[in-house]
Design an enzyme around this catalytic site. Structure first.
Site, mmCIF file in Angstrom:
data_model
loop_
_atom_site.group_PDB
_atom_site.id
_atom_site.type_symbol
_atom_site.label_atom_id
_atom_site.label_comp_id
_atom_site.label_asym_id
_atom_site.label_seq_id
_atom_site.Cartn_x
_atom_site.Cartn_y
_atom_site.Cartn_z
ATOM 1 N N HIS A 196 10.800 -0.735 0.455
ATOM 2 C CA HIS A 196 11.018 0.714 0.444
ATOM 3 C C HIS A 196 12.318 1.083 1.150
ATOM 4 C CE1 HIS A 196 6.565 1.958 -0.320
ATOM 5 N NE2 HIS A 196 7.287 2.029 -1.414
ATOM 6 N N HIS A 224 -0.785 4.014 3.166
ATOM 7 C CA HIS A 224 -0.846 3.745 4.607
ATOM 8 C C HIS A 224 -2.281 3.793 5.132
ATOM 9 C CE1 HIS A 224 3.533 4.016 5.179
ATOM 10 N NE2 HIS A 224 3.482 4.939 4.243
ATOM 11 N N SER A 229 -2.807 7.262 -0.779
ATOM 12 C CA SER A 229 -1.740 6.863 0.127
ATOM 13 C C SER A 229 -1.647 5.342 0.213
ATOM 14 C CB SER A 229 -2.029 7.447 1.508
ATOM 15 O OG SER A 229 -1.166 6.880 2.461
ATOM 16 N N HIS A 252 12.935 1.197 4.794
ATOM 17 C CA HIS A 252 12.995 -0.087 5.497
ATOM 18 C C HIS A 252 14.213 -0.909 5.092
ATOM 19 C CE1 HIS A 252 8.918 0.178 7.336
ATOM 20 N NE2 HIS A 252 8.852 1.115 6.421
ATOM 21 N N HIS A 272 9.274 -4.953 3.641
ATOM 22 C CA HIS A 272 9.012 -4.607 2.234
ATOM 23 C C HIS A 272 10.173 -3.804 1.689
ATOM 24 C CE1 HIS A 272 7.462 -1.176 4.504
ATOM 25 N NE2 HIS A 272 7.581 -0.432 3.421
ATOM 26 N N GLY A 312 23.746 19.533 3.980
ATOM 27 C CA GLY A 312 24.796 18.798 3.281
ATOM 28 C C GLY A 312 24.801 17.303 3.517
ATOM 29 N N ASP A 322 23.708 13.527 3.089
ATOM 30 C CA ASP A 322 23.090 12.779 1.991
ATOM 31 C C ASP A 322 21.958 11.902 2.490
ATOM 32 O OD1 ASP A 322 24.941 13.893 0.243
ATOM 33 O OD2 ASP A 322 26.398 12.313 0.630
ATOM 34 N N HIS A 352 6.505 3.732 13.318
ATOM 35 C CA HIS A 352 6.518 4.377 11.993
ATOM 36 C C HIS A 352 5.728 5.685 11.999
ATOM 37 C CE1 HIS A 352 6.955 0.092 10.100
ATOM 38 N NE2 HIS A 352 7.945 0.397 10.919
ATOM 39 N N HIS A 389 0.151 -2.307 0.331
ATOM 40 C CA HIS A 389 0.919 -1.092 0.577
ATOM 41 C C HIS A 389 1.251 -0.500 -0.793
ATOM 42 C CE1 HIS A 389 3.393 1.753 2.588
ATOM 43 N NE2 HIS A 389 4.552 1.209 2.305
ATOM 44 N N ASP A 437 1.845 0.514 12.212
ATOM 45 C CA ASP A 437 2.174 1.659 11.343
ATOM 46 C C ASP A 437 1.311 2.894 11.642
ATOM 47 O OD1 ASP A 437 2.668 3.350 9.166
ATOM 48 O OD2 ASP A 437 1.632 2.060 7.708
#
Lengths: 547, 547
Positions: B73, B365, B363, B76, B71, B46, B48, B387, B138, B192
């Site tokens: 996303h 990454h 990907s 982040h 960046h 439940g 979010d 990360h 990226h 990363d």
């Protein structure tokens, strides 16, 4: 139904992974192939396992001439207890498969099953069907494919298979037999689609041996290998490598112990007495001489490996210097559980190897080129992809068309479809069951989708109960409304929220009316209140008592 | 805390995927890098979204000298609204990243944020820190890595990156800048780890173009491409191919439309006015000239692709002849949802291509060799993998050791760890937060693990409520106990079970005692009853009212 046609009722395993079960019916007589279970998907909340809807068979229980089981995996045998409880027909299986079925029936306290051991050379007449067998390689020994002679022609059922030219048990899929079947003319092939997404060929089980041996050679301490309890060939390889490197092996986890015992008794697992030890005995050895084989490769919550990761498995504590090899790939839906276990094992300082980082697993199912090879050897007139989710069946059907089977002779069916077929053509004529039958605790089928929907609602937003007593003469509130919540909000954080909810309920009651009107009013006012105050949509249960 | 040391507080993204956030602290001044959200795991029922525990920062809000965002996303930027609501510090980001942040802050009605656009050539002085930037490739344009000069030495933060030598936006990771940083001497690299399991090198985004173009060329009808809304380079490639093949494009799905508009406005997406159409306009064209780009590549329940699969997306109905390309790979935990959508699209007769069957995704990454390349270019004295889940950090640490960084200079941290470091060494000195903060509806942090545990219990077995009124003078039952269940059993199948439960409750009440004694007795008798009769363990809530 036309008496001259063969009817195939897909009771499970088409458009889904698991609960594989097919019925072949001719002239009112039924031959059943496999009766498996399915592991519930993540959104089948609280369900223990899923079995096929057996009603088509149960309504015709007297007409069942036999049950044939292709191999001993749960997704082919797991529904047998539910079937054999109510259908008294002879069951045919190879030796290891039979042994595994016996364990299962014993647990379910079914003692009167009519089990028959078959050898791949046998011919079993179950009129109007005649069943022959051929060996297949798979991730469990002693699997077979079926050649079923029917009045309309020869039907081949692949079971689960791969073409392993160097299997660990030395028993490759029987090409000669397949070629001979092809020469006799095959009306219909039903074939395993599990790996239809996988390009090329599936590597041999032996390919794994070298990688495992290298990991063993590098390990400075204990080696812990998690895999499927039924993958006897994998266990054989691990034990062979251990013996070769002067290590001893202990087996942990209930299903692993059961399977190893059974496979040794029946001669499917060859391991010297001096190699196998108990966990306690193993503990006495230097770490460099110890190997543990355990369950938990799918992150099953109560399995040995998962508990080792959590540090709650009393018999074995994982420590720096241990090498853990998870020799399996996660079944879709299990990734989070598996990853969490891998992370926990890393936290304990173990060197952890798994499919993503090292080739420590090969599949037991045919890839695309092997699927096509089977089609090309048998050259069937008609083709039905089985054992796979819908996209797998569609991809396998595409391969069949690429092999030259015209599109109108390839039938992509789903569980519940009834196909009628003869030499000239086939069509889906009916639906028979196909519903999920949920097993939850002791109940079979008493949890339906409405119950699951309630569980889903509860799982997302919790529940608010409002209990109100009203005077049966004056209709006035007696005492205070009681508000109880579960899974809705941390009551320490609620900051008077529940007091305000109580006021809402009191207001709703004050408007009077019948009991059900009051309940409806409480329901809608609490829903609105919860949405406005929290943005959530809890289930609301108002209970109005007249006293 | 030693004033001469740099303190790094890991508020998110270490030992987990998502909610990336680091704090660099020196002499009581704080520099924040990123503030992301995490998609809840399947068992965070439940919830979010999940954000970092911000208390360490909020307690020092006046001491924050700046927030730098690598960046655009969500993992982040997604926690920025929660941070900037209460911390008024300047925020630095490149142009596209800033645009995406603005959209997010507008939705959260935060109007007073102090946003600054930076260019990778800029130098931002936030005493005692000085931040420089370098371009990285990226899966979203305009990402940067950071070179942070601190009083103890130069710290490099990789952001999320790969080494793409032929990126679609023509802006590869800036090697020259990296070499120059390496020459200056790097104290610490934080890098990363997302793809630490992936051997070799990640292919270039352009490698995808050929596969996509071939699929487009073969398509007889419409082409529907689902991908991440933020992957502007992927959208650019799809639009370029469409234009080249004389097709027009419509974009569907709210986040996709927002991102395309923003990226075009800011010049990160170049597409002619005549290529982009509305869905309605596209409907007027022949199927062979139509391309749809939509959200839903992760099986998000309300996304365009998922609803297309279910046949409930009004604007677009998928039909035979359509080609659907899912250009993404499922994030662990999403596999079931993605697979179900692929199956549904196959059922509608579409030709469906996805990562498993065709190379339609790469990907964003770095894989193992690229991770090592970064380490080798910078030759840092200390290394901290960031990360990634714990096993990713461990694998990345192993790569760092292989590159020659001694084990005692590699720190595998987890979210919540506080590392203190200077030229001579580093150690974890404290824990700061690290708890999951759940956002559920309007609530931030008011749902805790106890609430989630209740939801889990409810989701597995449902709930039984027993409501009883007793006379406050005689202690005797008034009327009948009321039994209400939800998610426990299909009441049509219950066969008198609830009547018997009512009798159990009446018996428990008859034994008398205080209200809480009665409730405890009802609770234990109903639990036992449910276990014996159904094998299930529902939550039991007894409510005794005295009237």
């Amino acid at each position: 139904m036309a008496a001259s046609k063969l009817r195939i009722v897909a009771l499970g395993g088409l458009g889904e992974i698991g609960r594989n079960m097919l019925v072949f019916e001719y002239d009112g007589r039924l031959l059943i192939v496999d009766a498996g279970l399915m592991i519930p998907e993540n959104d089948m909340l609280g369900v223990d396992l899923v079995i096929p809807d057996l009603s088509y068979v149960l309504e015709r229980a007297e007409q069942v001439v036999g049950v044939v089981v292709t191999h001993g995996h749960e997704d082919h045998t797991g529904a047998l207890p539910y079937l054999l409880e109510r259908v008294h027909a002879p069951v045919y299986a190879t030796r290891l498969t039979r042994g595994l079925i016996e364990v299962k029936l014993r647990e379910a306290k079914i003692t009167d099953a009519d089990l028959h051991t078959i050898d791949p050379q046998d011919v079993v007449l179950l009129e109007p069907f005649c069943v022959e067998f051929y060996r297949v390689s798979h991730s469990i020994p002693d699997g077979v494919g079926l050649a079923i002679s029917t009045p309309v022609g020869l039907v081949v059922h692949s079971g689960d298979f791969k073409f392993d030219h160097s299997p660990v048990d030395g028993r490759p899929t029987d090409f000669a037999r397949l070629a001979e079947l092809g020469a006799r003319g095959v009306l219909l092939l039903l074939s395993d689609s599990t790996n239809a997404e996988s390009r090329g060929y599936t590597p041999s089980e032996q390919a794994l041996g070298e990688t495992l041996a290298r990991s063993f050679a590098q390990a400075q301490g204990r080696v812990i290998v998690a895999t499927f309890a039924s993958n006897i060939s994998r266990l054989q390889q691990v034990m062979d490598i251990a013996a070769r490197m002067g290590r001893r092996v202990a087996v942990v986890g209930r299903s692993m112990v059961t399977n190893v015992r059974l496979a040794r008794e029946l001669g499917y697992l060859n391991v010297g007495e001096d190699t196998l030890l108990s966990v306690e005995q193993l503990d006495q050895l230097p770490d460099r001489e110890a190997v543990l084989i355990c369950t938990g490769s799918q992150g099953e919550p109560t399995s040995a490996l998962v508990r080792m990761g959590q540090g709650t498995f009393r018999a074995v504590g994982v420590r720096p210097g241990d090498t853990v090899i998870v020799s399996a790939s996660p079944i879709p839906g299990n990734e989070e559980m598996v990853n969490r276990t891998l992370d926990n094992l890393c936290r304990l300082g173990a060197d952890v190897y798994y499919d993503e980082v090292l080739d420590v697993h090969v599949s037991g199912h045919a890839s695309q080129e092997e699927q096509k090879m089977l089609i090309n050897i048998l050259r069937p007139r008609f083709f039905v992809p089985i054992h796979g989710e819908y996209r797998h069946l569609v991809l396998h059907a595409k391969s069949a068309r690429q092999c030259g089977i015209p599109a109108e002779r390839v039938f992509v069916l789903e569980t519940g479809d009834v196909l009628e077929i003869d030499g000239s053509g086939g069509e889906v004529v009916d639906r028979a069951g196909g519903d999920y039958v949920y097993v939850d605790g002791l109940g079979v089928g008493d949890v339906r989708d409405a119950v699951i929907d309630d569980r889903r609602h509860l799982s997302q937003n919790g529940i608010i109960l409002a209990v109100v007593a009203v005077d049966k003469y004056t209709n006035g509130l007696v005492g205070q409304p009681q508000i109880v919540t579960r899974g809705f909000i941390d009551e320490g954080e609620a900051n008077g929220l529940l007091d305000r909810a109580r006021d809402e309920v009191a207001r709703a009651v004050a408007e009077g009316g019948t009991r059900s009107e009051m309940q409806a009013r409480i329901d809608s006012s609490l829903r609105r209140f919860a949405r406005q105050e929290t943005g959530r949509h809890p289930m609301v249960v108002p209970v109005v008592t007249r006293v």
